[in-house]
Design an enzyme around this catalytic site. Structure first.
Site, short mmCIF file in Angstrom:
data_model
loop_
_atom_site.label_atom_id
_atom_site.label_comp_id
_atom_site.label_asym_id
_atom_site.label_seq_id
_atom_site.Cartn_x
_atom_site.Cartn_y
_atom_site.Cartn_z
N HIS A 49 14.76 -71.91 -72.59
CA HIS A 49 14.19 -71.01 -71.98
C HIS A 49 13.23 -69.95 -72.32
CE1 HIS A 49 18.78 -70.05 -72.12
NE2 HIS A 49 19.17 -70.40 -72.37
N HIS A 78 16.73 -77.09 -76.09
CA HIS A 78 17.22 -75.95 -74.94
C HIS A 78 16.47 -74.74 -74.92
CE1 HIS A 78 21.07 -74.42 -73.88
NE2 HIS A 78 21.13 -73.07 -73.74
N GLU A 79 17.09 -74.35 -76.61
CA GLU A 79 15.60 -72.50 -76.45
C GLU A 79 14.87 -72.57 -76.42
OE1 GLU A 79 18.54 -70.38 -76.91
OE2 GLU A 79 19.99 -72.19 -77.96
N CYS A 135 25.66 -72.65 -72.53
CA CYS A 135 24.27 -71.93 -73.03
C CYS A 135 24.94 -70.02 -73.13
CB CYS A 135 23.62 -71.76 -72.07
SG CYS A 135 22.23 -70.63 -73.00
N LEU A 136 25.31 -69.42 -74.52
CA LEU A 136 25.34 -68.17 -73.80
C LEU A 136 25.89 -66.71 -72.53
CD1 LEU A 136 25.19 -66.13 -77.33
CD2 LEU A 136 27.90 -67.83 -76.22
N GLN A 184 17.63 -64.15 -73.01
CA GLN A 184 18.80 -64.09 -72.59
C GLN A 184 19.15 -62.66 -72.88
OE1 GLN A 184 19.54 -67.62 -75.08
NE2 GLN A 184 21.20 -67.51 -73.73
N GLY A 204 22.58 -70.52 -81.09
CA GLY A 204 21.43 -69.81 -80.22
C GLY A 204 20.71 -69.42 -79.47
NI NI Z 1 20.71 -71.37 -73.60
#
Ligand code: NI
Length: 155
Positions: A136, A132-133, A90-91, A51, A46
């Site tokens: 953000h 999670h997304e 997470c990236l 991000q 995701g």
């Molecule tokens: Ni993330």
């Protein structure tokens, strides 16, 4: 399409409350395409627009299930049920993993890439990914709410 630079924890854009998309136009579709390409290139499940430095309520996900690629514009969770604890990464937080409590099942409403309203019910990994997304989009990272954190995938 383009692979975008992924912002890392500490970048102020990750702490912002993202703006809703007013119109799902060509520019938003381009952002969705670039975000999907970036997510796949970096082996993520995701990615949220902040991000990649865009403070907009836009998310892409692919939990490698029957849904395939999901593109969510202005997503809102309308129902949460149960709770489950599992490991997240997470990236934007490379090499750090943590145990996070989430609702086990969620329902989400969003606009698709054509601006059409959609509804989705999710459980398991997809439900976790949605939560999670969407966090953000409100400036919250999983490391802010994790019960424990560790380096690498194993404890
Ligand atoms: Ni993330």
């Amino acid at each position: 399409m383009a692979i975008l630079d992924v912002k890392k924890a500490g970048d102020p854009v990750l702490k912002e409350i993202c703006q809703p998309v007013e119109r799902v136009d060509k520019k938003i579709r381009q952002l969705l395409d670039d975000m999907a390409e970036t997510m796949y290139a970096k082996d993520g499940v995701g990615l949220a627009a902040p991000q990649v430095g865009e403070s907009l309520r836009v998310v892409v996900m692919d939990c490698q299930d029957d849904h395939g690629l999901l593109e969510l514009v202005n997503p809102v969770i309308t129902h949460r049920e149960g709770s489950a604890i599992d490991t997240e990464g997470c990236l934007s937080v490379p090499d750090i993993y943590g145990e996070v409590e989430r609702a086990e099942r969620v329902k989400v409403e969003f606009l698709n890439r054509r601006g059409k309203k959609q509804r989705l019910s999710a459980t398991g990994l997809l439900a976790r990914c949605i939560q999670h997304e969407l966090d953000h989009l409100d400036g919250q990272l999983f490391i802010d709410i994790a019960k424990s954190l560790h380096r690498g995938k194993q404890e």
